[in-house]
Design a protein around this motif. Structure first.
Motif, PDB file in Angstrom:
ATOM      1  N   THR A   1      -5.952 -25.506  -9.817  1.00 14.64           N
ATOM      2  CA  THR A   1      -4.852 -24.560  -9.993  1.00 14.64           C
ATOM      3  C   THR A   1      -3.639 -25.238 -10.608  1.00 14.64           C
ATOM      4  OG1 THR A   1      -5.594 -23.202  -8.134  1.00 14.64           O
ATOM      5  CG2 THR A   1      -3.283 -22.985  -8.790  1.00 14.64           C
TER       6      THR A   1
ATOM      7  N   ALA B   1      -2.217 -24.406 -14.357  1.00 17.67           N
ATOM      8  CA  ALA B   1      -0.829 -23.976 -14.526  1.00 17.67           C
ATOM      9  C   ALA B   1      -0.093 -24.883 -15.515  1.00 17.67           C
ATOM     10  CB  ALA B   1      -0.121 -23.969 -13.167  1.00 17.67           C
TER      11      ALA B   1
ATOM     12  N   HIS C   1      -2.419 -18.480 -17.011  1.00 11.76           N
ATOM     13  CA  HIS C   1      -1.834 -17.551 -16.040  1.00 11.76           C
ATOM     14  C   HIS C   1      -2.875 -16.741 -15.276  1.00 11.76           C
ATOM     15  CE1 HIS C   1       2.027 -18.444 -17.824  1.00 11.76           C
ATOM     16  NE2 HIS C   1       1.554 -18.131 -19.018  1.00 11.76           N
TER      17      HIS C   1
ATOM     18  N   THR D   1      -3.888 -17.220 -11.649  1.00 12.64           N
ATOM     19  CA  THR D   1      -4.326 -18.593 -11.411  1.00 12.64           C
ATOM     20  C   THR D   1      -4.030 -19.048  -9.989  1.00 12.64           C
ATOM     21  OG1 THR D   1      -3.974 -19.097 -13.757  1.00 12.64           O
ATOM     22  CG2 THR D   1      -4.086 -20.960 -12.246  1.00 12.64           C
ATOM     23  N   ALA D   2      -2.929 -18.615  -9.447  1.00 10.81           N
ATOM     24  CA  ALA D   2      -2.551 -19.030  -8.096  1.00 10.81           C
ATOM     25  C   ALA D   2      -3.517 -18.539  -7.026  1.00 10.81           C
ATOM     26  CB  ALA D   2      -1.141 -18.536  -7.782  1.00 10.81           C
TER      27      ALA D   2
END
Length: 467
Positions: A23, A27, A32, A52-53
């Motif tokens: 992650t 990033a 995204h 992505t988070a």
């Protein structure tokens, strides 16, 4: 190498920590969102996407999606079986971190294939990727076998300014012509750059026979990774073409007449690092096991077409004397045979020798196609099935008596006939399991019913932009 273990609720050991690191890396690269990709029974690529988070959460607990998609048709209508097709239930999509890649053709996005498990943490019996992974794992456990596979990708490039759903070729040069390569050189150069950035090794890319048609051949991987790569390559081709104001069709027949798009499978069997299709005492260096594997594929080809040629449009492509491989025959480098034995160039046979299965197109779910072909070959290997006499030239030239004497039969000429052969093939149905086998039957019959009464041009138009 693709991981052969199933996902589990909470994540496999170390997966969450690995996802957290990925992650941060994604990033930092400006990614995204992540495309979670799978292919349904009808051969349509379906996706969910996550920020992505959310990758760590997806690796631990999956992402929800209804099992109804297992019985979607290409036009998004839904058929049912005794256990699939209802609005009830939920599945969890688990991304495979080993196959996650940043999409060079879609800035801001990454991509990963998924396996699907139930909310209770069990394998979903309708998951094609899980099916292929199981077939590969069983072959390793029971036979000591590994495989290398690749899927050829052919596509037609059209102008996005064409009226309605028509196909207007984006290039005018002749088949395999230098002029056609020049006309699309900017787009194909960008495609090569994108594939290289995504770790896809390209063997060749060139203009093909039909109007506006191109082909790309990629390096071989284990079967699950090869199927993943086929899906990724098509996603990339579509994305790059769109940025050049072009549209692409992977449909088996994007026009009613002429040569369509194939998705030929290349497959070789290996044991302890040795290619069984080279260095043996059999024909063209095949070992006895390799010959029996090929014989198994040949024997099951009529039923296999329900999986490898799964669209009504497939049967517009599967015509004699068009290099589509519509007869149950094999030959060394014989492109009219359904099974082409590729021996490789002198000095490279131990690495390059393989089987090419030709009656396959890109409407096929690549996981189902590879899994069923392997199951058919293993059946031949297990029973020591003899490989019949090879053919040379075009088997369409044989009269009925000579064809019968050689064991050369015409493959099914329609999707309902292919389903009939599939229903009678207990080896393939058993390999798939009842849930997935019934889904294949229901979806194929649904596709046939959806175009009942349409002429060839209407059938081609109905599927032109679906794949």
């Amino acid at each position: 190498m693709t991981t052969l273990a199933d996902p589990v609720p909470g994540g496999r050991p170390g997966a969450r920590l690995r996802a957290a690191g990925l992650t941060a890396d994604l990033a930092a690269q400006g990614v995204h969102g992540i495309v979670l990709a799978y292919v349904d029974t009808a051969g349509i690529g379906r996706v969910k996407t996550i920020p992505t988070a959310r990758l760590e959460a997806a690796v631990a607990w999956g992402v929800g999606m209804s099992p109804v998609f297992d019985t979607f048709l290409a036009d998004d209508s839904i058929v049912t079986t005794d256990v699939l097709g209802s609005p009830d239930g939920d599945l969890r999509l688990y991304p495979d971190l080993d196959r996650l890649v940043v999409l060079a053709g879609q800035p801001g996005w990454a991509w990963a294939p998924v396996d699907r498990i139930t909310q209770e943490g069990e394998r979903h019996p309708g998951c094609a990727r899980t099916f292929l992974r199981r077939i590969v794992a069983d072959a390793a456990d029971r036979h000591g076998l590994a495989f290398k596979a690749a899927v050829e990708v052919e596509w037609a490039v059209g102008l996005d300014s064409a009226p309605g759903a028509e196909f207007v070729p984006a290039v005018s040069g002749p088949a395999y012509g230098a002029a056609r390569q020049v006309e699309l050189s900017d787009c194909t150069a960008d495609l090569l750059a994108a594939l290289a950035a995504q770790g896809v090794d390209v063997d060749q890319i060139h203009p093909e026979y039909a109007a506006g048609q191109f082909e790309v051949s990629v390096g071989a991987l284990d079967p699950v990774a090869a199927a993943d790569r086929s899906v990724l390559v098509r996603q990339t081709i579509r994305a790059v073409a769109q940025r050049h104001r072009l549209q692409v069709s992977f449909a088996p027949a994007f026009l009613a007449e002429g040569v369509g798009n194939g998705g030929h499978l290349h497959l070789s069997c290996w044991r302890d690092g040795v290619n069984l299709h080279s260095g043996g005492a059999g024909r063209y260096g095949m070992t006895a096991e390799a010959e029996s594997f090929a014989a198994g594929v040949l024997a099951h080809l009529p039923a296999l077409t329900a999986v490898t040629a799964p669209s009504p449009a497939s049967y517009l492509r599967l015509k004699p004397s068009q290099w589509a491989g519509v007869f149950t025959a094999w030959g060394r480098e014989t492109r009219e045979a359904a099974l082409r034995v590729v021996t490789g160039t002198t000095g490279r046979g131990d690495q390059d020798a393989n089987l090419e299965i030709k009656p396959v197109d890109l409407a096929a779910n690549p996981y189902l196609a590879l899994g069923c072909v392997i199951a058919a070959g293993l059946d031949g290997m297990t029973t020591s099935l003899p490989l019949p006499e090879e053919i040379t030239g075009d088997p369409a030239r044989y009269g009925p008596e000579e064809a019968a004497a050689r064991g050369v039969e015409r493959l099914p000429t329609s999707l309902p006939r292919a389903v009939e052969a599939f229903r009678a093939d207990q080896v393939l149905r058993s390999a798939l399991g009842p849930v997935l086998a019934d889904a294949v039957t229901a979806v194929r019959l649904g596709e046939a019913a959806a175009v009942d009464g349409l002429d060839d041009a209407q059938v081609a138009a109905a599927y032109r932009w679906k794949y």
